[in-house]
Motif scaffolding. Structure first.
Motif, PDB file in Angstrom:
ATOM      1  N   ALA A   1       0.835  -1.201   0.000  1.00  0.00           N
ATOM      2  CA  ALA A   1       0.000   0.000   0.000  1.00  0.00           C
ATOM      3  C   ALA A   1       0.873   1.255   0.000  1.00  0.00           C
ATOM      4  CB  ALA A   1      -0.917   0.001   1.221  1.00  0.00           C
ATOM      5  N   TYR A   2       0.424   2.269  -0.749  1.00  0.00           N
ATOM      6  CA  TYR A   2       1.271   3.457  -0.901  1.00  0.00           C
ATOM      7  C   TYR A   2       1.515   4.170   0.423  1.00  0.00           C
ATOM      8  CZ  TYR A   2      -2.654   6.807  -0.799  1.00  0.00           C
ATOM      9  OH  TYR A   2      -3.717   7.583  -0.424  1.00  0.00           O
ATOM     10  N   GLN A   3       0.534   4.134   1.350  1.00  0.00           N
ATOM     11  CA  GLN A   3       0.745   4.771   2.649  1.00  0.00           C
ATOM     12  C   GLN A   3       1.857   4.047   3.411  1.00  0.00           C
ATOM     13  OE1 GLN A   3      -2.216   3.586   1.555  1.00  0.00           O
ATOM     14  NE2 GLN A   3      -3.894   4.980   2.064  1.00  0.00           N
ATOM     15  N   ASN A   4       1.892   2.715   3.318  1.00  0.00           N
ATOM     16  CA  ASN A   4       2.953   1.949   3.971  1.00  0.00           C
ATOM     17  C   ASN A   4       4.309   2.246   3.342  1.00  0.00           C
ATOM     18  OD1 ASN A   4       1.092   0.823   5.681  1.00  0.00           O
ATOM     19  ND2 ASN A   4       0.932  -1.086   4.548  1.00  0.00           N
ATOM     20  N   LEU A   5       4.337   2.410   2.026  1.00  0.00           N
ATOM     21  CA  LEU A   5       5.594   2.757   1.356  1.00  0.00           C
ATOM     22  C   LEU A   5       6.097   4.124   1.817  1.00  0.00           C
ATOM     23  CD1 LEU A   5       4.880   1.527  -2.273  1.00  0.00           C
ATOM     24  CD2 LEU A   5       6.547   0.583  -0.669  1.00  0.00           C
ATOM     25  N   MET A   6       5.185   5.074   1.935  1.00  0.00           N
ATOM     26  CA  MET A   6       5.574   6.400   2.414  1.00  0.00           C
ATOM     27  C   MET A   6       6.137   6.300   3.830  1.00  0.00           C
ATOM     28  SD  MET A   6       2.491   8.847   1.162  1.00  0.00           S
ATOM     29  CE  MET A   6       2.519   9.607  -0.443  1.00  0.00           C
ATOM     30  N   ASN A   7       5.473   5.524   4.678  1.00  0.00           N
ATOM     31  CA  ASN A   7       5.957   5.353   6.047  1.00  0.00           C
ATOM     32  C   ASN A   7       7.326   4.686   6.057  1.00  0.00           C
ATOM     33  OD1 ASN A   7       5.516   5.359   9.022  1.00  0.00           O
ATOM     34  ND2 ASN A   7       5.645   3.154   8.711  1.00  0.00           N
ATOM     35  N   LEU A   8       7.501   3.633   5.251  1.00  0.00           N
ATOM     36  CA  LEU A   8       8.795   2.947   5.189  1.00  0.00           C
ATOM     37  C   LEU A   8       9.898   3.920   4.780  1.00  0.00           C
ATOM     38  CD1 LEU A   8       7.772  -0.393   3.453  1.00  0.00           C
ATOM     39  CD2 LEU A   8       8.619  -0.141   5.791  1.00  0.00           C
ATOM     40  N   TYR A   9       9.601   4.761   3.793  1.00  0.00           N
ATOM     41  CA  TYR A   9      10.595   5.715   3.318  1.00  0.00           C
ATOM     42  C   TYR A   9      10.924   6.752   4.398  1.00  0.00           C
ATOM     43  CZ  TYR A   9      13.090   9.105   0.535  1.00  0.00           C
ATOM     44  OH  TYR A   9      14.045   9.968   0.072  1.00  0.00           O
ATOM     45  N   LEU A  10       9.902   7.256   5.070  1.00  0.00           N
ATOM     46  CA  LEU A  10      10.137   8.245   6.125  1.00  0.00           C
ATOM     47  C   LEU A  10      10.924   7.643   7.290  1.00  0.00           C
ATOM     48  CD1 LEU A  10       6.704  10.097   6.124  1.00  0.00           C
ATOM     49  CD2 LEU A  10       8.911  10.981   5.339  1.00  0.00           C
TER      50      LEU A  10
ATOM     51  N   GLU B   1      18.505   7.113   8.838  1.00  0.00           N
ATOM     52  CA  GLU B   1      19.736   7.556   8.195  1.00  0.00           C
ATOM     53  C   GLU B   1      20.008   9.043   8.443  1.00  0.00           C
ATOM     54  OE1 GLU B   1      19.433   6.449   4.076  1.00  0.00           O
ATOM     55  OE2 GLU B   1      19.173   4.323   4.564  1.00  0.00           O
ATOM     56  N   LYS B   2      19.132   9.673   9.214  1.00  0.00           N
ATOM     57  CA  LYS B   2      19.255  11.094   9.547  1.00  0.00           C
ATOM     58  C   LYS B   2      19.414  11.965   8.297  1.00  0.00           C
ATOM     59  CE  LYS B   2      21.014  10.259  14.190  1.00  0.00           C
ATOM     60  NZ  LYS B   2      19.711  10.114  14.771  1.00  0.00           N
ATOM     61  N   LYS B   3      18.620  11.632   7.262  1.00  0.00           N
ATOM     62  CA  LYS B   3      18.653  12.426   6.032  1.00  0.00           C
ATOM     63  C   LYS B   3      18.027  13.792   6.277  1.00  0.00           C
ATOM     64  CE  LYS B   3      18.539   8.697   2.657  1.00  0.00           C
ATOM     65  NZ  LYS B   3      17.844   8.135   1.492  1.00  0.00           N
ATOM     66  N   ARG B   4      18.519  14.768   5.559  1.00  0.00           N
ATOM     67  CA  ARG B   4      18.017  16.137   5.651  1.00  0.00           C
ATOM     68  C   ARG B   4      17.437  16.512   4.279  1.00  0.00           C
ATOM     69  NH1 ARG B   4      17.867  18.217  10.781  1.00  0.00           N
ATOM     70  NH2 ARG B   4      19.792  17.790  11.885  1.00  0.00           N
ATOM     71  N   PRO B   5      16.343  17.279   4.260  1.00  0.00           N
ATOM     72  CA  PRO B   5      15.795  17.709   2.965  1.00  0.00           C
ATOM     73  C   PRO B   5      16.737  18.693   2.272  1.00  0.00           C
ATOM     74  CG  PRO B   5      14.587  18.729   4.763  1.00  0.00           C
ATOM     75  CD  PRO B   5      15.559  17.756   5.379  1.00  0.00           C
ATOM     76  N   VAL B   6      16.689  18.682   0.971  1.00  0.00           N
ATOM     77  CA  VAL B   6      17.483  19.620   0.181  1.00  0.00           C
ATOM     78  C   VAL B   6      16.571  20.808  -0.135  1.00  0.00           C
ATOM     79  CG1 VAL B   6      18.722  19.986  -1.970  1.00  0.00           C
ATOM     80  CG2 VAL B   6      18.857  17.764  -0.806  1.00  0.00           C
ATOM     81  N   PHE B   7      16.953  21.987   0.321  1.00  0.00           N
ATOM     82  CA  PHE B   7      16.165  23.185   0.067  1.00  0.00           C
ATOM     83  C   PHE B   7      16.766  23.912  -1.146  1.00  0.00           C
ATOM     84  CE2 PHE B   7      15.957  22.427   4.648  1.00  0.00           C
ATOM     85  CZ  PHE B   7      14.581  22.335   4.820  1.00  0.00           C
ATOM     86  N   SER B   8      15.937  24.074  -2.172  1.00  0.00           N
ATOM     87  CA  SER B   8      16.468  24.762  -3.354  1.00  0.00           C
ATOM     88  C   SER B   8      15.587  25.907  -3.762  1.00  0.00           C
ATOM     89  CB  SER B   8      16.620  23.785  -4.514  1.00  0.00           C
ATOM     90  OG  SER B   8      15.461  23.039  -4.717  1.00  0.00           O
TER      91      SER B   8
END
Length: 103
Positions: A81-90, A96-103
């Motif tokens: 399910a796409y909601q589960n995929l979004m949760n897995l990714y988040l 991994e303590k990823k930070r968003p890229v602000f452009s």
């Protein structure tokens, strides 16, 4: 006696339909008595089933339609399910303590 088999999601998707005899056997199956099994505490259950502790919280969030479309497409490919995929990714981003890229 039946044995347990480990299968991938793809294996499960490719199983043949159940026969009428199999459906009847499932319908008439009886629960295994568990009188001799001691009750487990919530802490003991968490040790064996980490998901037992409900760690998800429902939220309302506004998302870009493109992001939703991407995850829905990925859901079609993966069968998740796409909601589960979004949760897995988040969760992966947080681990991994990823930070968003602000452009």
């Amino acid at each position: 006696m039946n044995t347990m088999t480990t299968m991938t999601l793809d294996d499960l998707k490719n199983l043949p339909p159940l026969t009428e005899a199999e459906k009847t056997a499932i319908k008439n199956a009886r629960a295994t008595p568990t009188d001799d099994c001691p009750a487990m505490t919530k802490e003991e259950l968490k040790e064996f089933r980490p998901w037992y502790a409900k760690t998800k919280k429902p939220v309302t969030i506004n998302l870009d339609t493109g992001a939703i479309a991407y995850f829905k497409e990925l859901a079609e490919e993966t069968g998740i399910a796409y909601q589960n995929l979004m949760n897995l990714y988040l969760v992966q981003c947080a681990q991994e303590k990823k930070r968003p890229v602000f452009s």
